[in-house]
Design an enzyme around this catalytic site. Structure first.
Site, PDB file in Angstrom:
ATOM      1  N   TYR A   1       0.909  -1.237  -0.006  1.00 30.05           N
ATOM      2  CA  TYR A   1      -0.038   0.036   0.015  1.00 30.05           C
ATOM      3  C   TYR A   1       0.891   1.253  -0.122  1.00 30.05           C
ATOM      4  O   TYR A   1       0.327   2.230   0.252  1.00 30.05           O
ATOM      5  CB  TYR A   1      -0.725  -0.046   1.244  1.00 30.05           C
ATOM      6  CG  TYR A   1      -2.096  -1.013   1.043  1.00 30.05           C
ATOM      7  CD1 TYR A   1      -3.108  -0.918   0.134  1.00 30.05           C
ATOM      8  CD2 TYR A   1      -2.265  -1.984   2.151  1.00 30.05           C
ATOM      9  CE1 TYR A   1      -4.116  -1.757   0.030  1.00 30.05           C
ATOM     10  CE2 TYR A   1      -3.195  -2.850   2.032  1.00 30.05           C
ATOM     11  CZ  TYR A   1      -4.065  -2.882   1.264  1.00 30.05           C
ATOM     12  OH  TYR A   1      -5.111  -3.809   0.911  1.00 30.05           O
TER      13      TYR A   1
ATOM     14  N   TYR B   1     -11.149  -0.106   0.041  1.00 37.36           N
ATOM     15  CA  TYR B   1     -10.997   0.636   1.257  1.00 37.36           C
ATOM     16  C   TYR B   1      -9.593   1.147   1.388  1.00 37.36           C
ATOM     17  O   TYR B   1      -9.299   1.958   2.570  1.00 37.36           O
ATOM     18  CB  TYR B   1     -11.312  -0.379   2.212  1.00 37.36           C
ATOM     19  CG  TYR B   1     -10.314  -0.981   3.041  1.00 37.36           C
ATOM     20  CD1 TYR B   1      -9.592  -2.181   2.103  1.00 37.36           C
ATOM     21  CD2 TYR B   1      -9.958  -0.809   4.570  1.00 37.36           C
ATOM     22  CE1 TYR B   1      -8.565  -2.702   2.702  1.00 37.36           C
ATOM     23  CE2 TYR B   1      -8.852  -1.589   4.843  1.00 37.36           C
ATOM     24  CZ  TYR B   1      -8.138  -2.357   4.261  1.00 37.36           C
ATOM     25  OH  TYR B   1      -7.306  -3.149   5.009  1.00 37.36           O
ATOM     26  N   ARG B   2      -8.759   1.011   0.553  1.00 35.13           N
ATOM     27  CA  ARG B   2      -7.154   1.299   0.762  1.00 35.13           C
ATOM     28  C   ARG B   2      -6.725   0.929  -0.501  1.00 35.13           C
ATOM     29  O   ARG B   2      -7.079   0.007  -1.084  1.00 35.13           O
ATOM     30  CB  ARG B   2      -6.560   0.404   2.020  1.00 35.13           C
ATOM     31  CG  ARG B   2      -5.644   0.635   2.644  1.00 35.13           C
ATOM     32  CD  ARG B   2      -5.190  -0.460   3.644  1.00 35.13           C
ATOM     33  NE  ARG B   2      -3.949  -0.263   4.155  1.00 35.13           N
ATOM     34  CZ  ARG B   2      -3.495  -1.097   5.236  1.00 35.13           C
ATOM     35  NH1 ARG B   2      -4.081  -2.265   5.346  1.00 35.13           N
ATOM     36  NH2 ARG B   2      -2.255  -0.934   5.855  1.00 35.13           N
TER      37      ARG B   2
END
Length: 548
Positions: free
Chosen positions: A91, A493-494
Site C-alpha cells: 500500500y 477501502y485502501r
C-alpha cells in the site's frame, strides 16, 4: 535528488539546514544511499518518471521537535510526509505520495508512553511496532493481549491510521476502531489532543472516545490533516482458552445460507473470533495449514482438472464432482476464545444454527489453556490468532515470475463487498476470470476475508516486478478491476499511492461532494499544502494553493 515542486535549491538548502538544527545533523538524511530506504520497494512505478521518491528525510525524537519542523516546513513551503515505521508494503511503503517531499521518519519516537493493565489500554508513539509492544508486555508480565496484523513489524499508529486490521476478536480487529484518543501536530504547527484528551486534567482520555463535541479522530485516518504523535489503543485481557472448530457444508450454493447464519451469529456476538472460508476441493486450509511442515493436502486430481480448465472452472461440474467423491465443497474454520465452558456454549450455538444446512459436519478441536507452551507455538504457521506477532506471512507462497520477470512484491486491489453468499460467489467468479484472462499466478478459487464484521474484504495481491512494461500492464489490470468493481458498487477501502486519485474518483456521489468536502478541510487547515500532499488524493483537486 528530486527537489520538491516549485521549490528553489537555495530555499530547499536553507530548509534542510533549519531542520537539522532541530533534530541534529545525524538525523537528516540526504544521500542517495539513505534515501533508497525511503523508496517503496513494491512500487508499481519503480524507476519510472512518475515514481514518488523523497528529496530528504528527517527523524525527529519528540512531538515538540515535530512542532518546530512543521513550522519550518510552512516557512519554506516544503512538503513533508510523516511515516511511522514505513512497513506499509503493498500500500505504498515508506515513499511519499508526492515526489520530492521530505519524509518525516518517526522511528525514533518509539516510546510506550503509558500502559494500564487494570483499564486495558496503552498509549504509544508512532515508532512503536507490534513486536515492541508484545515484547514489552511479555517482559513486564502484564496480563494483556494485543491484536496484531500480518506481518507484525508495523507500527500500531501507522497501521491504524491506514485502516489496517488484525486477526483476533472482532472488537479489536479494526485497529482504528480500537483506538481511543490521539495527539496530533496540525499543519500549522499547533499541537492538539482529541476526545477527553482536550481536557488537560482528564482521567479518561483512553476510556471514553467521544469526548465533547464532534468526534474528529476519523479526520486523521487515511488523510493528510496532521501528524499523529501519540495514540491510545484498547488492549484485551488474555483469554483463558483457545481452540479452532471447522464446519463443512456439501454443496456449492450452501455458501449462501452458511454466510447468512454466521453473519447473524457474529452480529449476536456469539461468533467473536475470525472465521476463515476455504474449499476442501482445493485442499482444506483448516488446521493443517497452521503447521509449518505440514501444509494443506494436495489438490485431488479429479478436482484439479476442473479447477484448472483453461476456459474457466465450472463450479457446477466441481460441485457435482465433489458430491460424487463425498468431499464437502466449503469449509469454515472458527477461532474460539474464552473459558472452556464459554467456548463449548459458543460451539453449541454455532452447530445448532448451521445444522439447518443438510449435510453440515462439525469438528471441534480440544480447548487449550493459554498461554500455550513455547514448543507448541513453534510449529504453528500463524501465531497472530494468539496475539503473537510474526513475519511468517512472507513465507506464504514463493515470489514466482510473471511475464518472464521476477516478482519482487505485490500491490493490493482491496474492494469491500457485501457480506452475502451471492456477492462472494459473484466476486470469486469475476476475479478468477480476470486472473485467468491475464494469466496471473493465482489459484482458480479465491476466498473473501471475514476480517470486517459486516462486509467482506476481497484482497487481491497483484505481482510487481522491476520491468516498466510489466508494471504498466499491472496498472492497467488494476484500472480494469476498479471499473468492474465500481459498476457493482464494490469500493476499495485502501490502495497504493499510484491509485489514490483513481479510487477517490469512484466515491463520486452527488458530483464528488465527499471529495470536495475533504478538499475544503484541507484548504482550511493546511493553506500552504505542506502536510502529506497527495495522500489519499485529498487536496489534489483544488485550484487553490493547498493542492498537492
Amino acid at each position: 535528488m528530486t527537489l520538491p515542486p516549485n521549490i528553489s535549491q537555495p530555499d530547499f538548502t536553507a530548509a534542510l539546514k533549519a531542520f537539522a538544527a532541530i533534530v541534529g545533523d545525524e538525523w537528516l538524511f540526504t544521500s542517495d544511499e539513505d534515501l533508497a530506504l525511503y523508496r517503496d520497494s513494491y512500487s508499481v512505478l519503480w524507476d519510472e518518471a512518475e515514481e514518488r521518491t523523497a528529496s530528504a528525510a528527517i527523524a525527529p525524537d519528540t512531538a515538540e521537535q515535530m512542532v518546530e519542523l512543521v513550522k519550518i516546513a510552512n516557512r519554506y513551503k516544503i512538503p513533508i510526509y510523516p511515516i511511522s515505521t514505513g512497513k506499509n508494503l503493498g500500500y505504498g511503503g515508506a515513499a511519499p505520495a508526492l515526489a520530492g517531499s521530505v519524509v518525516l521518519d518517526l522511528k525514533r519516537m518509539n516510546r510506550i508512553v503509558e500502559i494500564d493493565e487494570r483499564q486495558g489500554y496503552v498509549i504509544v508513539e508512532p515508532g512503536v511496532s507490534y513486536f515492541d509492544l508484545y515484547s514489552y508486555i511479555q517482559d513486564k508480565g502484564l496480563k494483556l493481549w494485543i491484536d496484531c496484523p500480518s506481518p507484525g513489524w508495523g507500527s500500531l499508529v501507522g497501521n491504524a491510521l491506514d485502516g489496517g486490521v488484525g486477526v483476533t476478536l472482532s472488537s479489536y480487529r479494526d485497529h482504528f476502531g480500537a483506538h481511543c484518543g490521539m495527539e496530533v501536530v496540525l499543519p500549522n504547527g499547533r499541537m492538539m489532543r482529541t476526545g477527553m484528551g482536550a481536557m488537560p486534567t482528564a482521567k479518561t482520555w483512553q476510556q471514553f472516545k467521544p469526548g465533547y463535541g464532534p468526534m474528529i479522530d476519523g479526520l486523521f485516518k487515511q488523510s493528510n490533516y496532521g501528524v499523529v504523535t501519540k495514540m491510545g489503543f484498547w488492549l484485551m485481557p488474555p483469554p483463558e482458552g483457545y481452540t479452532t472448530g471447522t464446519v463443512t457444508v456439501p454443496k456449492y450454493h450452501d455458501l449462501i445460507p452458511l454466510i447468512d447464519i454466521i453473519s447473524r451469529l457474529e452480529r449476536s456476538k456469539i461468533v467473536q473470533g475470525l472465521w476463515m472460508l476455504s474449499s476442501p476441493t482445493t485442499g482444506t486450509r483448516g488446521d493443517e495449514a497452521h503447521l509449518v511442515n505440514n501444509g494443506p493436502p494436495p489438490m485431488d486430481p479429479r478436482f484439479a482438472v476442473i479447477l484448472n480448465d483453461p476456459g474457466g472452472a465450472d463450479m457446477n461440474k466441481l460441485d457435482a464432482a465433489a458430491q460424487a467423491a463425498g468431499v464437502p465443497f466449503w469449509a469454515c474454520e472458527f477461532h474460539l476464545y474464552g473459558p472452556a465452558k464459554f467456548i463449548a456454549a459458543q460451539w453449541d450455538c454455532i452447530s445448532d444454527a448451521i445444522r439447518a444446512i443438510p449435510g453440515a459436519q462439525f469438528k471441534l478441536n480440544p480447548v487449550r489453556s493459554l498461554p500455550l507452551p513455547a514448543e507448541d507455538i513453534a510449529p504453528m504457521f500463524d501465531t497472530g490468532q494468539l496475539g503473537i506477532p510474526s513475519l511468517r506471512t512472507f513465507s506464504l507462497g514463493p515470489m514466482i515470475s510473471y511475464e518472464d520477470e521476477d516478482v519482487v512484491g505485490h500491490i493490493f486491489f482491496s474492494p469491500v463487498i457485501p457480506r452475502t453468499g451471492e456477492a462472494a460467489i459473484e466476486a470469486m467468479d469475476l476475479f478468477a476470470g480476470i486472473a485467468r484472462k491475464y494469466k496471473l499466478p493465482y489459484p482458480p478459487l479465491q476466498f473473501p476475508s471475514s476480517i470486517f464484521e459486516r462486509a467482506f474484504l476481497f484482497a487481491v495481491g497483484l505481482p510487481v516486478t522491476r520491468s516498466a512494461t510489466v508494471n504498466a500492464k499491472i496498472r492497467d489490470i488494476v484500472r480494469e478491476l476498479v471499473v468492474i468493481a465500481t459498476e457493482r458498487g464494490w469500493g476499495e477501502y485502501r490502495t497504493a499511492p499510484a491509485f489514490y486519485d483513481l479510487i477517490m474518483d469512484t466515491y463520486s456521489y452527488n458530483d464528488h461532494a465527499l471529495r470536495d468536502f475533504l478538499d475544503s478541510i484541507k484548504g482550511a487547515v493546511d493553506p500552504n499544502g505542506i502536510m502529506s500532499p497527495g495522500r489519499y488524493a485529498i487536496g489534489t483537486h483544488q485550484t487553490g494553493k493547498a493542492g498537492g
